[in-house]
Write a protein that holds these residues in place. Structure first.
Motif, PDB file in Angstrom:
ATOM      1  N   ALA A  18      69.658   8.124  59.296  1.00  0.00           N
ATOM      2  CA  ALA A  18      69.786   9.339  59.966  1.00  0.00           C
ATOM      3  C   ALA A  18      69.889  10.616  58.814  1.00  0.00           C
ATOM      4  O   ALA A  18      71.003  10.455  58.305  1.00  0.00           O
ATOM      5  N   GLY A  19      69.188  11.488  58.898  1.00  0.00           N
ATOM      6  CA  GLY A  19      69.001  12.830  58.089  1.00  0.00           C
ATOM      7  C   GLY A  19      68.724  12.569  56.616  1.00  0.00           C
ATOM      8  O   GLY A  19      68.780  13.309  55.879  1.00  0.00           O
ATOM      9  N   LEU A  20      68.156  11.238  56.159  1.00  0.00           N
ATOM     10  CA  LEU A  20      67.864  10.836  55.163  1.00  0.00           C
ATOM     11  C   LEU A  20      66.474  11.082  54.864  1.00  0.00           C
ATOM     12  O   LEU A  20      65.617  11.229  55.765  1.00  0.00           O
ATOM     13  N   VAL A  21      65.775  10.763  53.681  1.00  0.00           N
ATOM     14  CA  VAL A  21      64.603  10.844  53.506  1.00  0.00           C
ATOM     15  C   VAL A  21      64.082   9.877  52.493  1.00  0.00           C
ATOM     16  O   VAL A  21      64.515   9.079  51.717  1.00  0.00           O
ATOM     17  N   ALA A  22      62.697   9.335  53.098  1.00  0.00           N
ATOM     18  CA  ALA A  22      62.105   8.352  52.170  1.00  0.00           C
ATOM     19  C   ALA A  22      60.641   8.770  51.710  1.00  0.00           C
ATOM     20  O   ALA A  22      60.031   9.369  52.330  1.00  0.00           O
ATOM     21  N   THR A  37      61.226  -6.802  58.244  1.00  0.00           N
ATOM     22  CA  THR A  37      60.536  -8.041  58.004  1.00  0.00           C
ATOM     23  C   THR A  37      59.153  -7.946  57.811  1.00  0.00           C
ATOM     24  O   THR A  37      58.440  -7.086  58.690  1.00  0.00           O
ATOM     25  N   GLY A  38      58.509  -8.234  56.785  1.00  0.00           N
ATOM     26  CA  GLY A  38      56.855  -8.515  56.475  1.00  0.00           C
ATOM     27  C   GLY A  38      56.712  -7.199  55.963  1.00  0.00           C
ATOM     28  O   GLY A  38      55.495  -6.762  55.553  1.00  0.00           O
ATOM     29  N   LEU A  39      57.500  -6.244  55.373  1.00  0.00           N
ATOM     30  CA  LEU A  39      57.063  -4.917  54.956  1.00  0.00           C
ATOM     31  C   LEU A  39      57.935  -4.657  53.381  1.00  0.00           C
ATOM     32  O   LEU A  39      58.966  -5.228  53.386  1.00  0.00           O
ATOM     33  N   PRO A  40      57.382  -3.716  52.671  1.00  0.00           N
ATOM     34  CA  PRO A  40      58.050  -3.315  51.381  1.00  0.00           C
ATOM     35  C   PRO A  40      59.638  -2.782  51.764  1.00  0.00           C
ATOM     36  O   PRO A  40      59.601  -2.127  52.835  1.00  0.00           O
ATOM     37  N   THR A  41      60.468  -2.852  50.853  1.00  0.00           N
ATOM     38  CA  THR A  41      61.800  -2.330  51.178  1.00  0.00           C
ATOM     39  C   THR A  41      61.445  -0.819  50.917  1.00  0.00           C
ATOM     40  O   THR A  41      60.807  -0.378  50.171  1.00  0.00           O
ATOM     41  N   ARG A  42      62.318  -0.097  51.960  1.00  0.00           N
ATOM     42  CA  ARG A  42      62.107   1.729  51.675  1.00  0.00           C
ATOM     43  C   ARG A  42      63.497   2.034  51.266  1.00  0.00           C
ATOM     44  O   ARG A  42      64.605   1.417  51.648  1.00  0.00           O
ATOM     45  N   TYR A  43      63.416   2.997  50.505  1.00  0.00           N
ATOM     46  CA  TYR A  43      64.539   3.582  49.842  1.00  0.00           C
ATOM     47  C   TYR A  43      64.707   5.003  50.334  1.00  0.00           C
ATOM     48  O   TYR A  43      64.165   5.737  50.251  1.00  0.00           O
ATOM     49  N   TYR A  44      65.877   5.241  51.398  1.00  0.00           N
ATOM     50  CA  TYR A  44      66.338   6.547  51.875  1.00  0.00           C
ATOM     51  C   TYR A  44      67.473   7.056  51.251  1.00  0.00           C
ATOM     52  O   TYR A  44      68.493   6.409  50.694  1.00  0.00           O
ATOM     53  N   VAL A  45      67.027   8.433  50.656  1.00  0.00           N
ATOM     54  CA  VAL A  45      68.014   9.304  49.851  1.00  0.00           C
ATOM     55  C   VAL A  45      68.386  10.366  50.595  1.00  0.00           C
ATOM     56  O   VAL A  45      67.919  10.935  51.465  1.00  0.00           O
ATOM     57  N   GLU A  46      69.749  11.003  50.030  1.00  0.00           N
ATOM     58  CA  GLU A  46      70.393  12.084  50.581  1.00  0.00           C
ATOM     59  C   GLU A  46      69.586  13.303  50.446  1.00  0.00           C
ATOM     60  O   GLU A  46      68.652  13.403  49.339  1.00  0.00           O
ATOM     61  N   ARG A  47      69.093  14.356  51.314  1.00  0.00           N
ATOM     62  CA  ARG A  47      68.456  15.463  50.981  1.00  0.00           C
ATOM     63  C   ARG A  47      68.912  16.474  50.005  1.00  0.00           C
ATOM     64  O   ARG A  47      67.824  16.975  49.282  1.00  0.00           O
ATOM     65  N   MET A  48      69.941  16.482  49.580  1.00  0.00           N
ATOM     66  CA  MET A  48      70.510  17.190  48.590  1.00  0.00           C
ATOM     67  C   MET A  48      69.808  16.732  47.472  1.00  0.00           C
ATOM     68  O   MET A  48      69.804  17.451  46.340  1.00  0.00           O
ATOM     69  N   TYR A  49      69.362  15.325  47.281  1.00  0.00           N
ATOM     70  CA  TYR A  49      68.801  15.333  45.693  1.00  0.00           C
ATOM     71  C   TYR A  49      67.273  15.100  45.803  1.00  0.00           C
ATOM     72  O   TYR A  49      66.772  14.639  45.036  1.00  0.00           O
ATOM     73  N   VAL A  50      66.765  15.726  46.934  1.00  0.00           N
ATOM     74  CA  VAL A  50      65.181  16.102  47.143  1.00  0.00           C
ATOM     75  C   VAL A  50      64.892  17.497  46.439  1.00  0.00           C
ATOM     76  O   VAL A  50      65.529  18.492  46.774  1.00  0.00           O
ATOM     77  N   ASP A  51      63.841  17.758  45.626  1.00  0.00           N
ATOM     78  CA  ASP A  51      63.420  19.052  45.347  1.00  0.00           C
ATOM     79  C   ASP A  51      62.340  19.475  46.165  1.00  0.00           C
ATOM     80  O   ASP A  51      61.362  19.402  46.317  1.00  0.00           O
ATOM     81  N   TRP A  52      62.995  20.076  47.227  1.00  0.00           N
ATOM     82  CA  TRP A  52      62.223  20.783  48.178  1.00  0.00           C
ATOM     83  C   TRP A  52      61.336  22.073  47.955  1.00  0.00           C
ATOM     84  O   TRP A  52      60.328  22.194  48.638  1.00  0.00           O
TER      85      TRP A  52
END
Length: 262
Positions: free
Chosen positions: A231-235, A167-182
């Motif tokens: 849990a375990g995801l990244v935003a 409530t009152g904040l922008p939507t956050r999009y959490y993705v699986e870590r395997m799809y992040v370029d570390w």
């Protein structure tokens, strides 16, 4: 879709609003219980979230010493006090409400959050500030694809996500870590806490052609039960990256805060 990141429910509680807290609230310093109350009040000194105000009669080990200083705190004027708990002294830790505050606040004291070592609602610790009874946090699985870019570099490209609506904040999009370029991100020592989601387990920054972009991504390995689906995801901060949802670039919302992941 293009307005999803900037159109969200607004905060509805006016400054100065007071409501009863239906939970047992306790505060601890140095292992000693400062107060133990089943009669606490929510008081909104600003719209974003409330504070607890505790009946002075519910102090256990805490002793208040008047600092002879008065300030206005949204709901009315309050007198600043130093808090003594055994050998511990916390200067300027408490505010006792003046006569111009709501009558329900008379005889109660509002403590600075960081002046106490630990706060509890029932038997669970609370971080940062009380959870507002008017705020929701919903984490929903979604088939929406998410691509994150910055300085022309793709940092994440995921076929699905978990959308976190707060409530009152922008939507956050959490993705699986395997799809992040570390290979593009570096670990940051930053740690933050949220009363609704818990304590972060990691922050990451990016060094791009336009310079260093600090703490643009975060994750929770062990979030609260309210947000266990992240849990375990990244935003990534919508405010500081180019975020595409289902192939459409979302406008960057105004940065509400950089004191923790929102």
């Amino acid at each position: 879709m293009t307005t999803e990141s900037i159109l969200h429910p607004s905060l509805i509680v006016p400054v100065g609003h007071v409501e009863p807290v239906p939970r047992r609230v306790r505060g601890v310093i140095g292992g000693r219980v400062v107060f133990d109350s089943r009669r606490a009040l929510y008081v909104w000194e600003w719209r974003a979230y409330p504070q607890f105000s505790i009946p002075v009669e519910d102090l256990v080990d805490g002793i208040l010493v008047d600092d002879h200083h008065t300030e206005h705190h949204g709901a009315g004027h309050a007198h600043r006090h130093t808090l003594r708990v055994g050998p511990e002294v916390r200067e300027g830790a408490a505010w006792v409400w003046d006569a111009d505050a709501s009558s329900s606040l008379h005889g109660t004291v509002r403590f600075e959050w960081n002046a106490l070592d630990t706060w509890f609602e029932e038997d669970e610790p609370v971080y940062v500030h009380p959870r507002s009874p008017y705020s929701r946090v919903d984490a929903l699985r979604s088939s929406s694809s998410v691509r994150v870019e910055l300085d022309g570099v793709v940092l994440a490209d995921a076929p699905g996500c978990v959308k976190l609506f707060e409530t009152g904040l922008p939507t956050r999009y959490y993705v699986e870590r395997m799809y992040v370029d570390w290979t593009r991100l570096r670990r940051s020592p930053t740690v933050s806490q949220c009363p609704y989601k818990g304590t972060t387990s990691g922050y990451w920054s990016f060094d791009g052609t336009s310079g260093a972009h600090e703490d643009i991504a975060w994750g929770y390995d062990f979030p609260t039960i309210h947000a266990n689906r992240v849990a375990g995801l990244v935003a990534f901060y919508n405010e500081h990256v180019d975020l595409y949802v289902d192939g459409i670039l979302l406008p960057r919302p105004t940065d509400p805060s950089r004191d923790g992941p929102r």
